[in-house]
Design an enzyme around this catalytic site. Structure first.
Site, PDB file in Angstrom:
ATOM      1  N   TYR A   1       0.833  -1.200   0.000  1.00 26.65           N
ATOM      2  CA  TYR A   1       0.000   0.000   0.000  1.00 26.65           C
ATOM      3  C   TYR A   1       0.870   1.254   0.000  1.00 26.65           C
ATOM      4  O   TYR A   1       0.616   2.201  -0.749  1.00 26.65           O
ATOM      5  CB  TYR A   1      -0.910  -0.032   1.230  1.00 26.65           C
ATOM      6  CG  TYR A   1      -1.793   1.174   1.384  1.00 26.65           C
ATOM      7  CD1 TYR A   1      -2.795   1.460   0.463  1.00 26.65           C
ATOM      8  CD2 TYR A   1      -1.641   2.028   2.484  1.00 26.65           C
ATOM      9  CE1 TYR A   1      -3.621   2.564   0.621  1.00 26.65           C
ATOM     10  CE2 TYR A   1      -2.468   3.124   2.654  1.00 26.65           C
ATOM     11  CZ  TYR A   1      -3.447   3.393   1.722  1.00 26.65           C
ATOM     12  OH  TYR A   1      -4.259   4.480   1.873  1.00 26.65           O
TER      13      TYR A   1
ATOM     14  N   GLU B   1     -12.352   4.995   4.054  1.00 23.33           N
ATOM     15  CA  GLU B   1     -11.862   5.810   5.164  1.00 23.33           C
ATOM     16  C   GLU B   1     -12.916   5.878   6.271  1.00 23.33           C
ATOM     17  O   GLU B   1     -12.588   5.857   7.459  1.00 23.33           O
ATOM     18  CB  GLU B   1     -11.505   7.222   4.689  1.00 23.33           C
ATOM     19  CG  GLU B   1     -10.280   7.304   3.782  1.00 23.33           C
ATOM     20  CD  GLU B   1      -8.981   6.988   4.497  1.00 23.33           C
ATOM     21  OE1 GLU B   1      -8.963   6.924   5.737  1.00 23.33           O
ATOM     22  OE2 GLU B   1      -7.967   6.799   3.799  1.00 23.33           O
TER      23      GLU B   1
ATOM     24  N   TRP C   1      -6.116   0.347   9.989  1.00 26.01           N
ATOM     25  CA  TRP C   1      -6.238   0.442   8.535  1.00 26.01           C
ATOM     26  C   TRP C   1      -5.928  -0.876   7.853  1.00 26.01           C
ATOM     27  O   TRP C   1      -6.480  -1.204   6.812  1.00 26.01           O
ATOM     28  CB  TRP C   1      -5.333   1.553   8.009  1.00 26.01           C
ATOM     29  CG  TRP C   1      -5.394   1.732   6.533  1.00 26.01           C
ATOM     30  CD1 TRP C   1      -4.394   1.507   5.630  1.00 26.01           C
ATOM     31  CD2 TRP C   1      -6.521   2.168   5.741  1.00 26.01           C
ATOM     32  NE1 TRP C   1      -4.820   1.767   4.356  1.00 26.01           N
ATOM     33  CE2 TRP C   1      -6.114   2.174   4.391  1.00 26.01           C
ATOM     34  CE3 TRP C   1      -7.830   2.545   6.073  1.00 26.01           C
ATOM     35  CZ2 TRP C   1      -6.986   2.547   3.367  1.00 26.01           C
ATOM     36  CZ3 TRP C   1      -8.684   2.913   5.047  1.00 26.01           C
ATOM     37  CH2 TRP C   1      -8.260   2.915   3.710  1.00 26.01           C
TER      38      TRP C   1
END
Length: 235
Positions: free
Chosen positions: A18, A40, A48
Protein backbone atom coordinates in the site's frame (compact mmCIF):
# COMPACT_ATOMS: atom_id res chain seq x y z
CA UNK A 1 19.38 -2.75 -1.42
CA UNK A 2 16.50 -2.39 1.02
CA UNK A 3 14.23 0.58 0.53
CA UNK A 4 13.79 3.10 3.31
CA UNK A 5 10.11 3.77 3.90
CA UNK A 6 7.90 5.79 6.17
CA UNK A 7 8.02 3.81 9.43
CA UNK A 8 4.45 2.49 9.17
CA UNK A 9 5.12 1.19 5.66
CA UNK A 10 7.37 -1.62 6.88
CA UNK A 11 5.10 -2.98 9.61
CA UNK A 12 3.23 -5.60 7.52
CA UNK A 13 3.34 -6.92 3.93
CA UNK A 14 -0.01 -5.28 3.15
CA UNK A 15 1.33 -1.95 4.34
CA UNK A 16 4.48 -2.35 2.23
CA UNK A 17 2.42 -2.74 -0.95
CA UNK A 18 0.00 0.00 0.00
CA UNK A 19 2.79 2.42 0.90
CA UNK A 20 4.89 1.68 -2.19
CA UNK A 21 2.12 1.55 -4.78
CA UNK A 22 -0.81 3.63 -3.55
CA UNK A 23 -0.41 5.99 -0.61
CA UNK A 24 0.35 9.48 -1.86
CA UNK A 25 -0.15 8.57 -5.53
CA UNK A 26 -2.60 10.91 -7.30
CA UNK A 27 -5.93 9.17 -7.82
CA UNK A 28 -8.77 10.53 -9.94
CA UNK A 29 -12.19 9.28 -10.99
CA UNK A 30 -15.56 9.56 -9.31
CA UNK A 31 -16.00 5.88 -8.45
CA UNK A 32 -12.35 5.47 -7.40
CA UNK A 33 -12.58 8.38 -4.98
CA UNK A 34 -15.99 7.24 -3.76
CA UNK A 35 -14.38 3.93 -2.82
CA UNK A 36 -11.66 5.70 -0.84
CA UNK A 37 -14.18 7.95 0.88
CA UNK A 38 -16.21 4.91 1.92
CA UNK A 39 -13.20 2.92 3.11
CA UNK A 40 -11.86 5.81 5.16
CA UNK A 41 -15.25 5.97 6.89
CA UNK A 42 -15.30 2.21 7.47
CA UNK A 43 -11.81 2.46 8.98
CA UNK A 44 -13.00 4.73 11.78
CA UNK A 45 -12.03 3.09 15.04
CA UNK A 46 -10.20 0.20 13.36
CA UNK A 47 -6.68 -0.53 12.18
CA UNK A 48 -6.24 0.44 8.54
CA UNK A 49 -4.72 -2.96 7.84
CA UNK A 50 -8.13 -4.44 8.64
CA UNK A 51 -9.59 -2.46 5.75
CA UNK A 52 -6.75 -3.40 3.40
CA UNK A 53 -7.27 -7.08 4.12
CA UNK A 54 -11.01 -6.79 3.64
CA UNK A 55 -10.87 -4.54 0.56
CA UNK A 56 -11.50 -7.32 -2.00
CA UNK A 57 -14.59 -8.35 -0.05
CA UNK A 58 -15.69 -4.72 0.23
CA UNK A 59 -15.38 -4.27 -3.53
CA UNK A 60 -17.42 -7.40 -4.20
CA UNK A 61 -20.07 -6.45 -1.66
CA UNK A 62 -20.38 -2.85 -2.86
CA UNK A 63 -20.52 -3.51 -6.61
CA UNK A 64 -17.02 -2.22 -7.18
CA UNK A 65 -18.03 1.01 -5.44
CA UNK A 66 -19.93 2.19 -8.47
CA UNK A 67 -21.72 5.30 -7.25
CA UNK A 68 -24.83 4.58 -9.29
CA UNK A 69 -24.95 0.93 -8.19
CA UNK A 70 -24.56 1.71 -4.49
CA UNK A 71 -27.19 4.45 -4.75
CA UNK A 72 -29.65 1.74 -5.85
CA UNK A 73 -29.02 -0.34 -2.71
CA UNK A 74 -32.16 -0.91 -0.68
CA UNK A 75 -33.11 -2.64 2.58
CA UNK A 76 -32.34 -6.09 1.16
CA UNK A 77 -28.83 -4.98 0.22
CA UNK A 78 -28.23 -3.47 3.63
CA UNK A 79 -29.37 -6.72 5.25
CA UNK A 80 -27.03 -8.63 2.92
CA UNK A 81 -24.12 -6.39 3.89
CA UNK A 82 -24.83 -6.75 7.60
CA UNK A 83 -24.61 -10.51 7.15
CA UNK A 84 -21.35 -10.38 5.16
CA UNK A 85 -18.49 -11.46 7.44
CA UNK A 86 -15.97 -10.37 4.81
CA UNK A 87 -16.56 -6.67 5.46
CA UNK A 88 -16.95 -4.42 8.48
CA UNK A 89 -20.52 -5.07 9.59
CA UNK A 90 -21.49 -1.71 11.01
CA UNK A 91 -25.04 -0.57 10.31
CA UNK A 92 -24.27 3.15 10.53
CA UNK A 93 -21.27 2.91 8.20
CA UNK A 94 -23.18 0.82 5.65
CA UNK A 95 -26.06 3.31 5.68
CA UNK A 96 -23.56 6.14 5.31
CA UNK A 97 -22.05 4.56 2.19
CA UNK A 98 -25.49 4.35 0.56
CA UNK A 99 -26.39 7.89 1.60
CA UNK A 100 -23.07 9.19 0.32
CA UNK A 101 -23.66 7.51 -3.03
CA UNK A 102 -26.90 9.49 -3.34
CA UNK A 103 -25.04 12.65 -2.36
CA UNK A 104 -22.31 11.96 -4.90
CA UNK A 105 -24.88 11.64 -7.67
CA UNK A 106 -25.95 15.21 -6.91
CA UNK A 107 -22.47 16.73 -7.38
CA UNK A 108 -22.72 18.54 -10.75
CA UNK A 109 -18.98 18.75 -11.30
CA UNK A 110 -18.41 15.15 -10.23
CA UNK A 111 -17.03 13.85 -6.95
CA UNK A 112 -13.45 13.71 -8.22
CA UNK A 113 -13.44 17.35 -9.29
CA UNK A 114 -15.05 18.42 -6.03
CA UNK A 115 -12.55 16.63 -3.84
CA UNK A 116 -9.53 17.70 -5.87
CA UNK A 117 -10.64 21.33 -5.68
CA UNK A 118 -9.43 21.23 -2.06
CA UNK A 119 -5.93 20.02 -2.91
CA UNK A 120 -3.60 22.67 -1.46
CA UNK A 121 -1.37 24.52 -3.92
CA UNK A 122 2.28 25.40 -3.56
CA UNK A 123 5.28 23.60 -2.05
CA UNK A 124 5.97 23.15 1.64
CA UNK A 125 8.83 21.49 3.53
CA UNK A 126 8.60 17.72 3.57
CA UNK A 127 8.04 16.23 7.05
CA UNK A 128 11.22 14.89 8.61
CA UNK A 129 9.42 12.35 10.81
CA UNK A 130 5.91 11.04 11.35
CA UNK A 131 5.63 13.40 14.31
CA UNK A 132 5.79 16.29 11.85
CA UNK A 133 2.74 15.08 9.91
CA UNK A 134 -0.53 16.77 10.89
CA UNK A 135 -3.83 14.93 11.28
CA UNK A 136 -5.88 17.76 9.78
CA UNK A 137 -5.35 20.87 7.71
CA UNK A 138 -7.37 23.97 6.83
CA UNK A 139 -8.08 22.35 3.46
CA UNK A 140 -9.35 19.11 5.00
CA UNK A 141 -11.59 21.09 7.34
CA UNK A 142 -12.98 23.00 4.36
CA UNK A 143 -13.50 19.75 2.43
CA UNK A 144 -15.35 18.14 5.31
CA UNK A 145 -17.55 21.20 5.76
CA UNK A 146 -18.47 21.29 2.08
CA UNK A 147 -19.14 17.55 1.92
CA UNK A 148 -21.47 17.82 4.90
CA UNK A 149 -23.20 20.79 3.28
CA UNK A 150 -23.83 18.62 0.24
CA UNK A 151 -25.35 15.83 2.30
CA UNK A 152 -22.38 13.54 2.90
CA UNK A 153 -22.03 11.89 6.31
CA UNK A 154 -19.35 10.07 8.29
CA UNK A 155 -16.68 12.50 7.17
CA UNK A 156 -14.79 15.05 9.22
CA UNK A 157 -11.51 16.98 8.92
CA UNK A 158 -9.34 14.01 9.97
CA UNK A 159 -11.09 11.60 7.62
CA UNK A 160 -10.81 14.19 4.86
CA UNK A 161 -7.11 14.66 5.49
CA UNK A 162 -6.51 10.91 5.44
CA UNK A 163 -8.32 10.82 2.09
CA UNK A 164 -6.11 13.65 0.80
CA UNK A 165 -2.97 11.78 1.87
CA UNK A 166 -4.09 8.46 0.42
CA UNK A 167 -5.04 9.90 -2.96
CA UNK A 168 -2.07 12.19 -3.50
CA UNK A 169 -3.81 15.50 -2.87
CA UNK A 170 -1.05 15.99 -0.31
CA UNK A 171 2.26 14.12 -0.16
CA UNK A 172 3.21 13.21 3.38
CA UNK A 173 6.01 10.74 2.72
CA UNK A 174 8.78 11.67 5.14
CA UNK A 175 12.05 13.05 3.84
CA UNK A 176 13.98 9.78 4.30
CA UNK A 177 11.38 7.69 2.43
CA UNK A 178 12.31 6.38 -1.02
CA UNK A 179 9.01 7.79 -2.32
CA UNK A 180 10.28 11.29 -1.51
CA UNK A 181 12.61 12.56 -4.21
CA UNK A 182 15.87 13.86 -2.72
CA UNK A 183 15.53 17.52 -1.86
CA UNK A 184 11.92 17.62 -2.99
CA UNK A 185 9.14 19.52 -1.29
CA UNK A 186 5.62 18.27 -1.05
CA UNK A 187 2.55 20.13 -2.22
CA UNK A 188 0.40 21.89 0.32
CA UNK A 189 0.01 24.69 2.77
CA UNK A 190 2.49 25.20 5.63
CA UNK A 191 2.38 22.45 8.19
CA UNK A 192 0.85 23.33 11.54
CA UNK A 193 1.19 21.56 14.85
CA UNK A 194 0.31 17.87 14.57
CA UNK A 195 -3.09 17.13 16.07
CA UNK A 196 -2.70 13.37 16.13
CA UNK A 197 -1.40 10.48 14.05
CA UNK A 198 -3.70 8.36 11.94
CA UNK A 199 -3.70 4.63 12.51
CA UNK A 200 -1.92 3.84 9.27
CA UNK A 201 1.00 5.98 10.34
CA UNK A 202 2.77 5.53 13.63
CA UNK A 203 -0.06 3.93 15.61
CA UNK A 204 0.10 0.89 13.35
CA UNK A 205 3.83 0.45 13.87
CA UNK A 206 3.62 0.99 17.61
CA UNK A 207 0.43 -0.89 18.45
CA UNK A 208 -0.27 -3.18 15.51
CA UNK A 209 -2.95 -5.72 16.32
CA UNK A 210 -4.16 -3.98 19.46
CA UNK A 211 -7.72 -2.68 19.60
CA UNK A 212 -7.99 1.08 19.51
CA UNK A 213 -9.98 3.03 22.07
CA UNK A 214 -12.28 5.95 21.66
CA UNK A 215 -12.20 8.97 23.92
CA UNK A 216 -14.63 7.11 26.17
CA UNK A 217 -12.49 3.96 26.15
CA UNK A 218 -15.25 1.79 24.70
CA UNK A 219 -14.71 -1.01 22.21
CA UNK A 220 -16.67 -2.13 19.20
CA UNK A 221 -17.85 -5.69 19.60
CA UNK A 222 -16.91 -8.05 16.81
CA UNK A 223 -14.71 -5.68 14.82
CA UNK A 224 -11.58 -5.46 16.98
CA UNK A 225 -11.69 -1.68 17.18
CA UNK A 226 -13.64 1.19 18.62
CA UNK A 227 -16.28 3.72 17.80
CA UNK A 228 -14.94 7.24 17.64
CA UNK A 229 -11.66 6.41 15.93
CA UNK A 230 -10.24 9.23 13.89
CA UNK A 231 -13.44 11.27 14.14
CA UNK A 232 -15.01 11.80 17.53
CA UNK A 233 -18.30 12.57 15.84
CA UNK A 234 -19.69 12.33 12.35
CA UNK A 235 -22.24 14.69 10.94
Amino acid sequence: MDRVRCAWGDSAPEYVRYHDEEWGTPLHGDDALFERLCLEAFQSGLAWITILRKRPAFRAAFAGFSIDAVARFGPDDEARLLADAGIVRNRAKIAAAVRNAHAAQQVPEGLSALLWSFAPPGPRPRPATLADVPATSPESAAMAKELKRRGFVFVGPTTAYALMQATGMVDDHVSTCFRAAPGATRQGAPVGSPTGIRDHWSRSSLHEGQPHRSRTGSRVAGEGGTHGGHEAAHG
